[in-house]
Design an enzyme around this catalytic site. Structure first.
Site, PDB file in Angstrom:
ATOM      1  CB  CYS A  83      23.806 -14.030 -50.878  1.00  0.00           C
ATOM      2  SG  CYS A  83      25.565 -13.813 -50.016  1.00  0.00           S
ATOM      3  CD  GLU A 118      27.516  -8.466 -46.264  1.00  0.00           C
ATOM      4  OE1 GLU A 118      28.023  -8.985 -46.949  1.00  0.00           O
ATOM      5  OE2 GLU A 118      27.793  -8.156 -45.255  1.00  0.00           O
TER       6      GLU A 118
END
Length: 467
Positions: free
Chosen positions: A267, A233
């Site tokens: 993110c 991720e």
């Protein structure tokens, strides 16, 4: 290999606040040994037994919310008004994963045939190594830890040096909740070579990493000389497109929050905003009006919206992106705001910055900024917006803002991202796939399919004994 001393520096004061000893060579051998031995027993427990342990663990998290929230503010600088919400959101996410675990982990029947019984069982993979980031440590950890435990795996955790105490609390609460000894372990390290030693260890059956693209590539490279799955991720450069039909005051409120919440250190923060030229100027004014109401400052002040960024290095990177844009012709359109002009002197404070006149020649539109910056670019319409949204090495999330939700859906189909929102942003929904396209990662967490990286399929093919 000597044991390193790991020091956590406060983003609020730039003073040392915590030290921990890193893992020794003996630790790096013992961790997978203990995990492997514990796995032989834990994999034989029932799903119901594991579910009860997780339920008790979540109650422990809830009961300690206030102290965990304060600790997050100390270690990573998010304003105290918001840190508690991470704990409650993490618990809700885990409760959803609990709810679907029976369905997600059940056997799959084969084709019915007289005289035969065939089915596929999802069996745990073994010891799982989870390397996770500091910016939303509980939320990130839940994504991997909860399904890994529910599936019957043992887990070794490596926290960010910025938030070292997270794993200590999690391990303590799981022990109190009845998790058998050795099922959950942790270690501290700051050196990539220490981390890579465990990634290469043949006893580690799966690796989960959350962090930068560079970090993800290093983990993948370390794992490349053996057969092991790696879930990544990674970062994002998430775009928003504001169509000409939207309520601008409402969209501005939502987009500012999506761009600068947590000081933009997510993110899936909005890092690029494309606006229909017909409403560009009015949208910029609406954003300015929103920013006038924000407060930058002491994260322990309950009226503060934006605290410091995580480090001096991060502050320098963000400010270099802003400078590059201004040097290439962008305009700083940030409104006057007393708190922006006079932040606390010791910490890593970066004022929320609104940039106009940006384009893709500027770093702020192409590389991950990870800070409280809102670059706004004028576009002629839908086709140009979609082309620019897709002009990126990243593809984590994207959002389209429009009253015409049908059109928003049509445009969403053209966007290259793992999650596309219409009239929302910055929200990993636990019932959907959390996954990145392009350099934003590989693999999936959350949702029913988020369990699949923690199991392997074992087929059973049983024929009646011939009479």
């Amino acid at each position: 290999m000597s044991v390193e001393t790991i020091t956590t520096i406060s983003p609020n004061t730039n003073e040392a606040i915590i030290t921990r000893n890193g893992a020794s060579a003996a630790d790096l051998d013992l961790l997978p040994k203990v995990a492997t031995e514990a796995f032989q027993t834990f994999r034989k427990t029932t799903l119901k037994e594991r579910q009860e342990i997780v339920k008790k663990f979540l109650k422990e998290l809830v009961s300690h919310e206030a102290e965990l929230a304060e600790e997050l503010t100390v270690q990573m600088g998010r304003p105290i008004a918001f840190t508690g919400k991470e704990i409650t959101t993490a618990v809700k996410r885990a409760e959803y994963l609990l709810k679907i675990s029976d369905e997600a982990l059940k056997d799959t029947d084969g084709e019915a045939e007289r005289g035969f019984k065939r089915f596929i069982r999802k069996v745990p993979v073994g010891p799982v190594l989870v390397l996770f980031a500091w910016n939303y440590p509980y939320l990130i950890l839940v994504n991997s830890l909860i399904p890994a435990i529910l599936a019957g795996n043992t887990v070794i955790l490596k926290p960010s040096p910025q938030t070292p105490t997270i794993v200590e609390h999690v391990a303590e609460y799981f022990t109190k909740s009845g998790l058998p000894e050795g099922v959950l372990q942790y270690f501290h390290c700051g050196s990539p070579s220490v981390m890579e030693t465990l990634v290469r260890d043949s006893r580690i059956a799966h690796v989960c990493f959350t962090g930068s693209v560079a970090g993800g590539l290093a983990v993948q490279k370390a794992a490349s000389d053996r057969i092991v799955d790696v879930g990544l991720e990674l970062g994002g450069k998430d775009p928003a497109y504001v169509r000409g039909d939207v309520d601008l005051a409402w969209a501005a409120e939502e987009i500012v929050d999506g761009a600068i919440f947590n000081s933009g250190q997510s993110c899936c923060s909005l890092e690029r905003v494309y606006v229909d030229e017909k409403v560009h100027d009015a949208f910029v004014e609406a954003v300015q009006n929103v920013l006038k109401g924000y407060k930058l400052g002491d994260p322990f002040d309950k009226t503060t919206h934006v605290g410091p960024v995580i480090s001096k290095r991060s502050k320098e990177t963000i400010e270099s992106h802003i400078k590059d844009a201004l040097d290439k012709g962008a305009k700083d359109a940030t409104p006057e705001n007393e708190s922006f002009s006079n932040p606390p002197s010791k910490g890593n404070f970066v004022k929320p910055t609104l940039l106009t006149g940006v384009d893709h020649s500027m770093t702020v539109m192409t590389e991950e900024t990870f800070g409280p910056v809102i670059p706004v670019m004028k576009v002629k319409g839908d086709s140009e917006a979609i082309k620019l949204m897709n002009d990126s090495e990243f593809g984590l999330t994207a959002s389209i803002w429009t009253k015409d939700t049908n059109k928003g859906y049509d445009l969403a189909e053209e966007v290259e991202a793992g999650t596309v929102f219409v009239n929302r942003c910055d929200y990993p929904s636990p019932d959907l796939a959390w996954t990145g396209f392009k350099n934003s990662g590989k693999g999936q967490t959350l949702g029913r399919f988020g369990f699949e990286q923690f199991v392997k399929s074992k087929s059973f093919h049983i024929k009646d004994y011939p009479k």
